[in-house]
Scaffold this motif. Sequence first.
Motif, mmCIF file in Angstrom:
data_model
loop_
_atom_site.group_PDB
_atom_site.id
_atom_site.type_symbol
_atom_site.label_atom_id
_atom_site.label_comp_id
_atom_site.label_asym_id
_atom_site.label_seq_id
_atom_site.Cartn_x
_atom_site.Cartn_y
_atom_site.Cartn_z
ATOM 1 N N SER A 63 0.827 -1.218 0.000
ATOM 2 C CA SER A 63 0.000 0.000 0.000
ATOM 3 C C SER A 63 0.852 1.255 0.000
ATOM 4 C CB SER A 63 -0.927 0.003 1.220
ATOM 5 O OG SER A 63 -0.187 0.002 2.427
ATOM 6 N N VAL A 121 2.204 -2.083 -13.272
ATOM 7 C CA VAL A 121 1.584 -3.404 -13.095
ATOM 8 C C VAL A 121 2.434 -4.481 -13.775
ATOM 9 C CG1 VAL A 121 -0.391 -4.836 -13.734
ATOM 10 C CG2 VAL A 121 -0.774 -2.567 -12.768
ATOM 11 N N GLU A 144 1.436 -9.418 -5.265
ATOM 12 C CA GLU A 144 0.033 -9.589 -5.674
ATOM 13 C C GLU A 144 -0.812 -8.396 -5.218
ATOM 14 O OE1 GLU A 144 -3.482 -13.030 -5.301
ATOM 15 O OE2 GLU A 144 -1.521 -13.295 -4.340
ATOM 16 N N LEU A 145 -0.636 -7.981 -3.966
ATOM 17 C CA LEU A 145 -1.395 -6.842 -3.452
ATOM 18 C C LEU A 145 -0.993 -5.551 -4.154
ATOM 19 C CD1 LEU A 145 -1.357 -7.604 0.396
ATOM 20 C CD2 LEU A 145 -3.267 -7.857 -1.195
ATOM 21 N N ARG A 147 -0.158 -5.165 -7.268
ATOM 22 C CA ARG A 147 -0.876 -5.095 -8.552
ATOM 23 C C ARG A 147 -2.338 -4.690 -8.337
ATOM 24 N NH1 ARG A 147 2.491 -9.841 -10.435
ATOM 25 N NH2 ARG A 147 3.822 -8.952 -12.063
ATOM 26 N N TYR A 148 -2.914 -5.130 -7.239
ATOM 27 C CA TYR A 148 -4.277 -4.724 -6.919
ATOM 28 C C TYR A 148 -4.367 -3.210 -6.698
ATOM 29 C CZ TYR A 148 -6.465 -9.328 -6.074
ATOM 30 O OH TYR A 148 -7.017 -10.574 -6.206
ATOM 31 N N MET A 149 -3.334 -2.641 -6.045
ATOM 32 C CA MET A 149 -3.447 -1.282 -5.531
ATOM 33 C C MET A 149 -2.825 -0.217 -6.430
ATOM 34 S SD MET A 149 -2.966 -1.829 -1.427
ATOM 35 C CE MET A 149 -3.841 -0.309 -1.084
ATOM 36 N N HIS A 200 -6.905 -9.310 0.515
ATOM 37 C CA HIS A 200 -7.124 -8.976 -0.895
ATOM 38 C C HIS A 200 -8.337 -8.047 -1.047
ATOM 39 C CE1 HIS A 200 -4.713 -12.681 -1.215
ATOM 40 N NE2 HIS A 200 -4.263 -12.160 -2.343
ATOM 41 N N GLY A 201 -9.385 -8.334 -0.324
ATOM 42 C CA GLY A 201 -10.551 -7.463 -0.358
ATOM 43 C C GLY A 201 -10.258 -6.090 0.220
ATOM 44 N N ALA A 203 -7.476 -4.460 -0.122
ATOM 45 C CA ALA A 203 -6.843 -3.696 -1.205
ATOM 46 C C ALA A 203 -7.894 -3.114 -2.143
ATOM 47 C CB ALA A 203 -5.871 -4.589 -1.973
ATOM 48 N N VAL A 204 -8.921 -3.897 -2.451
ATOM 49 C CA VAL A 204 -10.000 -3.424 -3.318
ATOM 50 C C VAL A 204 -10.797 -2.319 -2.616
ATOM 51 C CG1 VAL A 204 -12.127 -4.079 -4.512
ATOM 52 C CG2 VAL A 204 -10.165 -5.635 -4.517
ATOM 53 N N LEU A 207 -9.215 0.948 -3.083
ATOM 54 C CA LEU A 207 -9.471 1.492 -4.416
ATOM 55 C C LEU A 207 -10.848 2.150 -4.483
ATOM 56 C CD1 LEU A 207 -8.113 -1.290 -6.823
ATOM 57 C CD2 LEU A 207 -7.071 0.912 -6.286
#
Length: 524
Positions: A63, A121, A144-145, A147-149, A200-201, A203-204, A207
């Motif tokens: 983050s 990314v 992985e996180l 790329r999400y953020m 993971h959620g 991180a979403v 966003l």
Amino acid sequence: MKLTDKEIKSASHNKADARPARTVFVMMSIMVIGKAMGLLRDRMQGLTFGINTTEAVAFAQASALPRNFLDIMFAAALSSSFIPVFSGYLEKKGKREAFDLASLFVSVTLVITTLVTVVAVIFAAPIYDLFAGSEYEIRLLGIELLRYMLPLMILSGLAFSFTGILQSLGEFRLPAAMSVVSNGVILFYYFFLVDRFGVHGLAVAFLVGWAMQALIQIPWLIRHKFRFKFKLDFSNSGLREIGALTIPVLAASWLLPVNSLVNLRAVRGLYGGYYGAPGLQLAFSLFTVVSGVFILSVSNVIFPKLSRQSAILDGEGFRTSLGETVRVMFFFLIPLTFGMMALSQPLVRLVYYGQNFCERSVEITARALYFMSIGIVGYGMQVVLSRACFAQKDGRTPLVATVVGIGVNAVLSFTLLRFEIAGPAIAGAVGISLSALVMVVMLTLKGQLAWPTQLVVDLAKMLVLAVIMFFVVRFVHGWLIYSHAFFQVLILAAVGAGVYIGGCALLGMKELKWVLSLLKPNTK
């Protein structure tokens, strides 16, 4: 009784001076709500993941990277290069041309942040390894996180662009309330969804929260008759002016994000790879929440004002506004520095302790916060003086200061690691304080910042009162050591405020009268 022309002018001037002060007070009130929600958000992060788990370390690192990348590449430049030019258009060319420039600016911001995000990314793994990195399991989850953020850069770019437009138009309350919305989204996730979707959620959810920061500003932009039209015209004179200012401003805004990345890198090997990154992150969050409420409220209000004064070549008004702002900053931030140091452990315990946030976590995070707090005055001065330079389209002064701050922090972060997490915390505080000092000296030599004898005497009084406050609070803390953290913080904060405010009243400090005037109701 009929007022004389001089009395009418004086009353009008005082009323005008009160408006920015009351705006700061209102913004602080709104931001307190958002920051309180931010503290609750961070508490939920500590309770849910702790600071000694794979999820905690990976999320702290992942983050931090997109937010710091945004600051390095765009954030400060977005507002600090755009607002002076946009304010000049409003003053000299009118709303229509100013809004055309704003549409062009938002379009370019959207394109650049999207391109950078796509590239980041693709190269997420080497970027993570360069600035963070950890043992194998943490590294896999962290990449992985990340790329999400990374799309945070796109959403933040839009949010900051909209904020720059609204602040130039005199709208400060809505931008101040943006964090209320984003933190509300994240808190909803913690309370109702985290057990199902995990880190993971989360991180979403970040966003979605940032997307809401941009979306809630759109109705206010429409109310001001701003209509966005996507267009790219790199030959536009206003855009070229922004671009010319952006290059030095861009480099000059690197201090905090680059220092943050360096410090993140420095602590990654401490405590077996755990504790360090999330402990430093949570301490910095408390640092910015407590000090940032006042600092950002003042800087966000004063920057458009300084930009307008610079645009109309009001040099005397500029110097007066800057001088008054600096004085008020010292009045609040000197005692806040010593107060945060005295309250570091009970404050960390109050906000974060429980479930997965153990006694060891409290000890490490509080140690980081204690030494980090040394830089509060430097942080406030760096923010305000940078804004003053940007308002005059001067990127060189903050650039020189930034180079000094980054260099000092980079050297100290690694040479002081024998003090564990305190080392990078001290390095960051010293780096930002020296950066602010460089700007103070340079602006003073240019005649834009004055230090009359009375101001120096008053600063000495503030410092003495703050030191007395520190020792009184530490003494009282010894009697409350077995009390609940909430009562410790409440009582100690009241004692500290009483000592400082009482001392200011005895010494007749005029800033205290200014604060009390804000609490009085408006009268006709």
